[in-house]
Design an enzyme around this catalytic site. Structure first.
Site, PDB file in Angstrom:
ATOM      1  N   LYS A   1       0.776  -1.224  -0.223  1.00 25.95           N
ATOM      2  CA  LYS A   1       0.119   0.024  -0.050  1.00 25.95           C
ATOM      3  C   LYS A   1       0.917   1.440  -0.006  1.00 25.95           C
ATOM      4  O   LYS A   1       2.067   1.082   0.372  1.00 25.95           O
ATOM      5  CB  LYS A   1      -1.055  -0.248   1.319  1.00 25.95           C
ATOM      6  CG  LYS A   1      -1.988  -1.135   1.251  1.00 25.95           C
ATOM      7  CD  LYS A   1      -2.918  -1.123   2.253  1.00 25.95           C
ATOM      8  CE  LYS A   1      -4.128  -2.080   2.118  1.00 25.95           C
ATOM      9  NZ  LYS A   1      -5.169  -2.037   3.235  1.00 25.95           N
TER      10      LYS A   1
ATOM     11  N   TYR B   1     -12.243  -1.382  -4.053  1.00 19.27           N
ATOM     12  CA  TYR B   1     -12.950  -1.820  -2.706  1.00 19.27           C
ATOM     13  C   TYR B   1     -14.491  -1.522  -2.740  1.00 19.27           C
ATOM     14  O   TYR B   1     -14.995  -1.422  -1.738  1.00 19.27           O
ATOM     15  CB  TYR B   1     -12.275  -0.866  -1.928  1.00 19.27           C
ATOM     16  CG  TYR B   1     -10.879  -1.088  -1.575  1.00 19.27           C
ATOM     17  CD1 TYR B   1     -10.631  -2.236  -0.699  1.00 19.27           C
ATOM     18  CD2 TYR B   1      -9.970  -0.375  -1.832  1.00 19.27           C
ATOM     19  CE1 TYR B   1      -9.345  -2.622  -0.361  1.00 19.27           C
ATOM     20  CE2 TYR B   1      -8.527  -0.835  -1.642  1.00 19.27           C
ATOM     21  CZ  TYR B   1      -8.420  -1.971  -0.619  1.00 19.27           C
ATOM     22  OH  TYR B   1      -7.165  -2.290  -0.207  1.00 19.27           O
TER      23      TYR B   1
ATOM     24  N   ASN C   1      -2.147  -0.072   6.799  1.00 19.09           N
ATOM     25  CA  ASN C   1      -1.609  -1.239   7.138  1.00 19.09           C
ATOM     26  C   ASN C   1      -0.732  -1.804   6.145  1.00 19.09           C
ATOM     27  O   ASN C   1      -0.759  -3.304   6.302  1.00 19.09           O
ATOM     28  CB  ASN C   1      -2.865  -1.926   7.680  1.00 19.09           C
ATOM     29  CG  ASN C   1      -3.783  -2.272   6.608  1.00 19.09           C
ATOM     30  OD1 ASN C   1      -3.710  -2.063   5.231  1.00 19.09           O
ATOM     31  ND2 ASN C   1      -4.999  -2.869   6.919  1.00 19.09           N
TER      32      ASN C   1
ATOM     33  N   HIS D   1      -2.259  -5.416   1.345  1.00 20.04           N
ATOM     34  CA  HIS D   1      -3.772  -5.940   1.179  1.00 20.04           C
ATOM     35  C   HIS D   1      -3.354  -7.365   0.805  1.00 20.04           C
ATOM     36  O   HIS D   1      -2.200  -8.049   0.389  1.00 20.04           O
ATOM     37  CB  HIS D   1      -4.239  -5.248  -0.220  1.00 20.04           C
ATOM     38  CG  HIS D   1      -5.405  -6.277  -0.761  1.00 20.04           C
ATOM     39  ND1 HIS D   1      -6.518  -6.022   0.009  1.00 20.04           N
ATOM     40  CD2 HIS D   1      -5.588  -7.164  -1.736  1.00 20.04           C
ATOM     41  CE1 HIS D   1      -7.675  -6.901  -0.711  1.00 20.04           C
ATOM     42  NE2 HIS D   1      -6.851  -7.655  -1.406  1.00 20.04           N
TER      43      HIS D   1
ATOM     44  N   GLU E   1      -9.305  -9.989  -7.960  1.00 24.30           N
ATOM     45  CA  GLU E   1      -8.408  -8.862  -7.956  1.00 24.30           C
ATOM     46  C   GLU E   1      -7.184  -9.054  -8.852  1.00 24.30           C
ATOM     47  O   GLU E   1      -6.701  -8.144  -9.168  1.00 24.30           O
ATOM     48  CB  GLU E   1      -8.051  -8.943  -6.411  1.00 24.30           C
ATOM     49  CG  GLU E   1      -9.191  -8.571  -5.283  1.00 24.30           C
ATOM     50  CD  GLU E   1      -9.038  -8.813  -3.941  1.00 24.30           C
ATOM     51  OE1 GLU E   1      -9.903  -8.657  -3.141  1.00 24.30           O
ATOM     52  OE2 GLU E   1      -7.797  -9.408  -3.567  1.00 24.30           O
TER      53      GLU E   1
HETATM   54  N1  UDP Z   1      -9.711  -0.142   6.874  1.00 25.62           N
HETATM   55  C1  UDP Z   1      -9.997   0.901   7.527  1.00 25.62           C
HETATM   56  N2  UDP Z   1     -10.696   0.969   8.879  1.00 25.62           N
HETATM   57  C2  UDP Z   1     -11.299  -0.026   9.150  1.00 25.62           C
HETATM   58  C3  UDP Z   1     -11.455  -1.323   8.531  1.00 25.62           C
HETATM   59  C4  UDP Z   1     -10.561  -1.314   7.253  1.00 25.62           C
HETATM   60  O1  UDP Z   1      -9.550   2.027   7.331  1.00 25.62           O
HETATM   61  O2  UDP Z   1     -12.042   0.025  10.460  1.00 25.62           O
HETATM   62  C5  UDP Z   1      -9.292  -0.508   5.946  1.00 25.62           C
HETATM   63  C6  UDP Z   1      -7.834  -1.042   5.946  1.00 25.62           C
HETATM   64  O3  UDP Z   1      -6.949  -0.482   4.885  1.00 25.62           O
HETATM   65  C7  UDP Z   1      -8.147  -2.445   5.352  1.00 25.62           C
HETATM   66  C8  UDP Z   1      -9.177  -2.234   4.182  1.00 25.62           C
HETATM   67  O4  UDP Z   1      -9.791  -1.117   4.463  1.00 25.62           O
HETATM   68  O5  UDP Z   1      -6.949  -3.172   4.946  1.00 25.62           O
HETATM   69  C9  UDP Z   1     -10.014  -3.390   4.040  1.00 25.62           C
HETATM   70  O6  UDP Z   1     -10.929  -3.701   4.821  1.00 25.62           O
HETATM   71  P1  UDP Z   1     -10.742  -5.215   5.498  1.00 25.62           P
HETATM   72  O7  UDP Z   1     -12.003  -5.362   6.381  1.00 25.62           O
HETATM   73  O8  UDP Z   1     -11.066  -5.979   4.218  1.00 25.62           O
HETATM   74  O9  UDP Z   1      -9.508  -5.687   6.047  1.00 25.62           O
HETATM   75  P2  UDP Z   1      -8.187  -6.482   5.524  1.00 25.62           P
HETATM   76  O10 UDP Z   1      -9.088  -7.759   4.715  1.00 25.62           O
HETATM   77  O11 UDP Z   1      -7.461  -5.586   4.369  1.00 25.62           O
HETATM   78  O12 UDP Z   1      -7.447  -7.113   6.529  1.00 25.62           O
HETATM   79 MG    MG Z   2     -10.291  -7.689   3.149  1.00 25.65          MG
END
Ligand code: UDP
Ligand code: MG
Length: 138
Positions: free
Chosen positions: A10, A50, A113, A116, A127
């Site tokens: 990211k 997304y 974070n 992805h 994807e």
């Molecule tokens: N995200 C965020 N706030 C939240 C949850 C998710 O900004 O409370 C962002 C974060 O960058 C995350 C992405 O949205 O990686 C997609 O969320 P997901 O729940 O799919 O998490 P992941 O699969 O990436 O662990």
């Molecule tokens: Mg996810």
């Protein structure tokens, strides 16, 4: 495509110069790079990627962030790729991620974070197809 997953390094991790260290960890954990490119997503493309999250409160912020600078998109191959890669990256929030995971080591926050990781074989396929055509996959 049960042995493949899709990842992005990211924007904040790319900007901080952590792409190489993250890719090294990924390869050392047994994943083979099938496809790789550095690209900056438009807000429209990030919004499409997304789209599953569009009803969630963080969607707008996520789209702005993911289009704020270049990302590195990668298709990976390994037995049990999706689950093993989720284990390697750790929890969404680095505060909850286990020691030694990519997010524990490199993530700045729950939103920024570092990486992805696809959450299912079906999404790994979607994807991967979103970012790469067949001539870009080896
Ligand atoms: N995200 C965020 N706030 C939240 C949850 C998710 O900004 O409370 C962002 C974060 O960058 C995350 C992405 O949205 O990686 C997609 O969320 P997901 O729940 O799919 O998490 P992941 O699969 O990436 O662990
Ligand atoms: Mg996810």
């Amino acid at each position: 495509m049960e042995n493949r997953t899709f990842t992005m390094v990211k924007p904040e991790a790319v900007q901080q110069g952590n792409t190489g260290s993250i890719l090294k960890m990924i390869e050392e954990n047994g994943f083979r790079i099938v496809a790789l490119k550095k690209v900056q997503l438009t807000t429209a493309r990030a919004g499409l990627f997304y789209e599953v999250h569009k009803e969630r409160p963080f969607y707008g912020e996520l789209v702005d962030y993911m289009s704020s600078g270049p990302i590195v998109a990668v298709i990976l191959e390994k037995e049990n790729a999706v689950a093993d890669f989720r284990a390697l990256i750790g929890a969404t929030d680095p505060a909850d991620a286990e020691d030694g995971t990519i997010r524990k080591l490199f993530a700045e926050s729950k939103s920024k974070n570092a990486v992805h990781g696809s959450d299912s074989d079906e999404n790994a396929q979607l994807e991967s197809d979103f970012h790469f055509n067949i001539e870009e996959q080896f």
